[in-house]
Design a protein around this motif. Sequence first.
Motif, mmCIF file in Angstrom:
data_model
loop_
_atom_site.group_PDB
_atom_site.id
_atom_site.type_symbol
_atom_site.label_atom_id
_atom_site.label_comp_id
_atom_site.label_asym_id
_atom_site.label_seq_id
_atom_site.Cartn_x
_atom_site.Cartn_y
_atom_site.Cartn_z
ATOM 1 N N HIS A 145 0.802 -1.216 0.000
ATOM 2 C CA HIS A 145 0.000 0.000 0.000
ATOM 3 C C HIS A 145 0.837 1.270 0.000
ATOM 4 N N ARG A 146 2.051 1.173 -0.496
ATOM 5 C CA ARG A 146 2.791 2.361 -0.915
ATOM 6 C C ARG A 146 2.921 2.215 -2.418
ATOM 7 N N ALA A 147 2.629 3.286 -3.138
ATOM 8 C CA ALA A 147 2.418 3.208 -4.579
ATOM 9 C C ALA A 147 3.626 2.682 -5.354
ATOM 10 N N ASP A 148 4.835 3.109 -4.987
ATOM 11 C CA ASP A 148 6.006 2.640 -5.727
ATOM 12 C C ASP A 148 6.221 1.142 -5.518
ATOM 13 N N ALA A 149 6.081 0.683 -4.274
ATOM 14 C CA ALA A 149 6.267 -0.737 -3.974
ATOM 15 C C ALA A 149 5.188 -1.583 -4.645
ATOM 16 N N ASP A 150 3.940 -1.137 -4.587
ATOM 17 C CA ASP A 150 2.856 -1.889 -5.220
ATOM 18 C C ASP A 150 3.034 -1.938 -6.738
ATOM 19 N N ALA A 151 3.450 -0.826 -7.345
ATOM 20 C CA ALA A 151 3.671 -0.804 -8.798
ATOM 21 C C ALA A 151 4.790 -1.770 -9.182
ATOM 22 N N GLU A 152 5.858 -1.782 -8.405
ATOM 23 C CA GLU A 152 6.980 -2.661 -8.726
ATOM 24 C C GLU A 152 6.606 -4.135 -8.559
ATOM 25 N N VAL A 153 5.854 -4.471 -7.519
ATOM 26 C CA VAL A 153 5.420 -5.859 -7.339
ATOM 27 C C VAL A 153 4.445 -6.248 -8.450
ATOM 28 N N CYS A 154 3.590 -5.333 -8.854
ATOM 29 C CA CYS A 154 2.694 -5.597 -9.981
ATOM 30 C C CYS A 154 3.513 -5.934 -11.228
ATOM 31 N N ALA A 155 4.572 -5.174 -11.475
ATOM 32 C CA ALA A 155 5.439 -5.439 -12.629
ATOM 33 C C ALA A 155 6.104 -6.807 -12.496
ATOM 34 N N LYS A 156 6.616 -7.124 -11.306
ATOM 35 C CA LYS A 156 7.285 -8.411 -11.097
ATOM 36 C C LYS A 156 6.319 -9.583 -11.275
ATOM 37 N N ILE A 157 5.121 -9.474 -10.721
ATOM 38 C CA ILE A 157 4.113 -10.530 -10.868
ATOM 39 C C ILE A 157 3.720 -10.670 -12.336
ATOM 40 N N SER A 158 3.576 -9.556 -13.029
ATOM 41 C CA SER A 158 3.228 -9.598 -14.449
ATOM 42 C C SER A 158 4.326 -10.286 -15.246
ATOM 43 N N LEU A 159 5.578 -9.921 -14.982
ATOM 44 C CA LEU A 159 6.694 -10.552 -15.693
ATOM 45 C C LEU A 159 6.757 -12.058 -15.415
ATOM 46 N N LEU A 160 6.563 -12.461 -14.157
ATOM 47 C CA LEU A 160 6.539 -13.890 -13.823
ATOM 48 C C LEU A 160 5.376 -14.599 -14.521
#
Length: 184
Positions: A145-160
């Motif tokens: 629930h901090r925007a930069d961390a959530d965006a980065e995890v979204c990117a990592k999950i998408s890439l996986l």
Amino acid sequence: MNFIALDFETATHEKNSACELGICIVEDGVIKETRSWLIKPPSYPYFNYHNIAVHGINPEDVRNSPTFADIWHEIENLMYGNLMIAHNASFDAGVLRGCLDHYGFFTPKINYLCSIGVAKKAWKNLKSYGLKSLAEQHQINFNHHRADADAEVCAKISLLSFERLMISRNDEIKEVFSKKIKFL
């Protein structure tokens, strides 16, 4: 594969109340940069206590921050021509539209995709497809629930997810998810 992962945190239930924006830039299948902006929402100084309880951002944190209008042109340049991916994308797309409408900006034609749908296609029958649950499943630690961390995890999950689905190019994303890609 090129896309941006995006996440908003909001001050109230209003769609124009962005108080933080995070963007993770993916180029050639690699995370290149993650950025965030604290934003002074139109409701300032009012923040709903429920929203504060989720993300921990208080009115004092954004007192000297720019408004969405102040940062939009920088954000627009990062988004231009890129596929946008967000976790629960209808929420984030709604916040983006709400902010654009509030400040009278033209809504650009942006393609977006929800990483929940991508994860559901990659991993069948999980108990939860929430960002925190998917991160835990893949041993990714982050400040939820901090925007930069959530965006980065979204990117990592998408890439996986794309890797698991053997998708390596943007045209393959469009082919596989054509019915799930929406326009802002």
